[in-house]
Design a protein around this motif. Sequence first.
Motif, short mmCIF file in Angstrom:
data_model
loop_
_atom_site.label_atom_id
_atom_site.label_comp_id
_atom_site.label_asym_id
_atom_site.label_seq_id
_atom_site.Cartn_x
_atom_site.Cartn_y
_atom_site.Cartn_z
N ILE A 109 0.74 -1.20 0.02
CA ILE A 109 -0.04 0.07 0.08
C ILE A 109 1.15 1.22 -0.13
O ILE A 109 1.63 1.53 1.04
CB ILE A 109 -0.95 -0.21 1.20
CG1 ILE A 109 -1.97 -1.22 1.31
CG2 ILE A 109 -1.74 1.41 1.39
CD1 ILE A 109 -2.29 -1.66 2.45
N ILE A 110 0.76 2.07 -0.83
CA ILE A 110 1.71 3.15 -1.12
C ILE A 110 1.10 4.54 -0.74
O ILE A 110 1.82 5.32 -0.26
CB ILE A 110 2.00 3.46 -2.76
CG1 ILE A 110 2.35 2.20 -3.22
CG2 ILE A 110 2.81 4.49 -3.06
CD1 ILE A 110 3.72 1.69 -2.79
N GLU A 111 -0.40 4.64 -0.86
CA GLU A 111 -0.92 5.90 -0.52
C GLU A 111 -2.28 5.70 -0.04
O GLU A 111 -3.08 4.94 -0.57
CB GLU A 111 -0.78 6.86 -1.42
CG GLU A 111 -1.40 8.21 -1.25
CD GLU A 111 -1.42 9.32 -2.21
OE1 GLU A 111 -2.50 10.19 -2.18
OE2 GLU A 111 -1.09 8.74 -3.52
N ILE A 112 -2.52 6.30 1.20
CA ILE A 112 -4.25 6.19 1.60
C ILE A 112 -4.62 7.82 1.46
O ILE A 112 -4.17 8.44 2.06
CB ILE A 112 -4.19 5.78 3.15
CG1 ILE A 112 -3.45 4.31 3.41
CG2 ILE A 112 -5.67 5.96 3.73
CD1 ILE A 112 -3.49 4.06 4.88
N ASP A 113 -5.54 7.92 0.39
CA ASP A 113 -6.12 9.16 0.05
C ASP A 113 -7.30 9.17 0.48
O ASP A 113 -8.19 8.86 -0.06
CB ASP A 113 -5.99 9.27 -1.67
CG ASP A 113 -6.36 10.50 -2.07
OD1 ASP A 113 -7.09 11.16 -1.34
OD2 ASP A 113 -6.13 10.91 -3.15
N LYS A 123 -1.92 -0.62 -8.67
CA LYS A 123 -3.35 -0.22 -8.68
C LYS A 123 -3.65 1.09 -8.12
O LYS A 123 -3.11 1.47 -7.03
CB LYS A 123 -4.34 -1.46 -8.34
CG LYS A 123 -4.08 -2.47 -9.33
CD LYS A 123 -4.83 -3.89 -8.89
CE LYS A 123 -4.94 -4.95 -9.64
NZ LYS A 123 -3.71 -5.49 -9.99
N THR A 124 -5.13 1.52 -8.46
CA THR A 124 -5.80 2.49 -7.47
C THR A 124 -7.14 1.99 -7.20
O THR A 124 -7.60 1.66 -8.10
CB THR A 124 -5.69 3.84 -8.06
OG1 THR A 124 -4.56 4.48 -8.32
CG2 THR A 124 -6.51 4.88 -7.26
N HIS A 158 8.19 -0.74 18.35
CA HIS A 158 7.13 -1.06 17.42
C HIS A 158 6.49 0.69 16.76
O HIS A 158 6.57 1.52 17.76
CB HIS A 158 5.77 -1.39 17.70
CG HIS A 158 6.09 -3.10 18.23
ND1 HIS A 158 7.23 -3.57 18.54
CD2 HIS A 158 5.17 -4.17 18.02
CE1 HIS A 158 7.23 -4.91 18.52
NE2 HIS A 158 5.69 -5.28 18.63
N VAL A 159 6.59 0.58 15.34
CA VAL A 159 5.82 1.89 14.92
C VAL A 159 4.55 1.54 13.85
O VAL A 159 4.44 0.25 13.73
CB VAL A 159 6.76 2.73 14.13
CG1 VAL A 159 7.90 3.07 14.98
CG2 VAL A 159 7.48 1.99 13.02
N ALA A 160 3.84 2.57 13.64
CA ALA A 160 2.93 2.34 12.58
C ALA A 160 3.50 2.23 11.18
O ALA A 160 4.59 2.83 10.84
CB ALA A 160 1.75 3.32 12.61
N PRO A 161 2.96 1.48 9.99
CA PRO A 161 3.37 1.64 8.81
C PRO A 161 3.57 2.97 8.39
O PRO A 161 2.82 3.89 8.46
CB PRO A 161 2.42 0.98 7.97
CG PRO A 161 1.67 -0.06 8.79
CD PRO A 161 1.93 0.82 10.15
N LYS A 162 4.80 3.69 7.55
CA LYS A 162 4.73 4.77 7.11
C LYS A 162 3.84 5.50 6.49
O LYS A 162 3.48 6.53 6.57
CB LYS A 162 6.06 4.66 6.09
CG LYS A 162 6.80 5.88 5.72
CD LYS A 162 8.29 5.81 5.21
CE LYS A 162 8.08 5.28 3.86
NZ LYS A 162 7.99 5.90 2.64
N VAL A 163 3.01 4.63 5.70
CA VAL A 163 1.98 5.29 4.87
C VAL A 163 0.93 5.71 5.72
O VAL A 163 0.10 6.81 5.54
CB VAL A 163 1.21 4.08 3.74
CG1 VAL A 163 0.54 3.11 4.76
CG2 VAL A 163 0.34 4.68 2.85
#
Length: 383
Positions: free
Chosen positions: A81-85, A96-97, A249-254
């Motif tokens: 997952i590259i972007e959460i818009d 994909k989008t 632990h951290v959240a995913p970068k996205v």
Amino acid sequence: MTSIPHILILGGGFGGLAAANEIRNNLPSSQVKITVIDKKDWFMVGFAKLWIIKGTRTFENSIGSLNQLIKKEINFLKEEIIEIDLQNKQIKTTTKTLSYDFLIIAMGAVLAPEKISGLSENGMNLYDHNQLTEIHKKIKNMRSGNIAISIMGMPYKCPPAPFEASLLIDSMLRDAGVRKSIQIHFYSPAPITLPAAGPEISKKILSLINSENIVFHDSCKIKSVEKNKLIFQNGDEANFDLLLAVPPHVAPKVIYESGLAKEGGFIPINRDCKTPFENVYAVGDVTTLTVIDTMTVPKAGVFAEREAITVAQNIISSIQNKNELLLFDGKGGCFLESGRDTASIIEVDMFTESKPTTKLTESTTKHLDEKLQFEKERLSKWL
């Protein structure tokens, strides 16, 4: 003809699988489309990692394939997952989008060993499935020396797991007849063994590990790791021959890029698991749900599962225009394996009383069977 709603689920762990199955079991594919996205195509119940370390299990025998979801008319996409818009209700993956009507974020927490200088070069990651066989070999080959188990950040996934690891390693060394010449030291940044379970149960866990000659060191914040040496923030040092670490632990970068959480933290939610964005929910380890000022819901699969079922039922009711709102009940239990072929259960109830309550059951073979059963049930009902 109006198009049917599309529910997009980010993450194929406890939360993602529980939500997808709950929705599909209640609404057919003619009424709702469900897509699960994960960058890996397998699911594993986290505690199986301990059995791989012990050597009673292999990775291959502990996973289920997310590609099986298609049999339930749940689409699965193996992509990053590259972007959460959130403005345009779209998710971009590597290729994909995708647009969504409802979004469930269940991406879990990410291990961040790089946050501790020297850790990756000088220690093993207790939670990394790629390192489990190597950890098993290293323990098997030890004849004497010093094993350090260190929690390097709070909160971390499955709070009892590092203690179980210490007890299972103790049992491996006993079976090999070398336990007397190997010391096990446990370092935690917390003042007690299991803050999430409270002082009473923490005392019981402390006496359990002490009874196996595992030495617990509280309030140990790690600054860095050198060859065979832990450096603490207060300047103290400790030597080891083998270091097994639970990294921060951290959240995913996205998640940070989308503005859902502050850098280094997790997505804040209430018991309805809603985010400030319309029809966007978050569940499980990627979230933080405050119970009382000093306490949050532990990061454990069983809580992710129950949060996800709550969200799934609320989405179903929204699609059916029923507008009933359920809240996550905060109940769950974590197993604690003893290394003596028994297990106990830490039973947690976060919200019924004025403050969270926890109980610790007796350690029995029956509870160990239930632990195996718990894993089997999840794999067979979800995949």
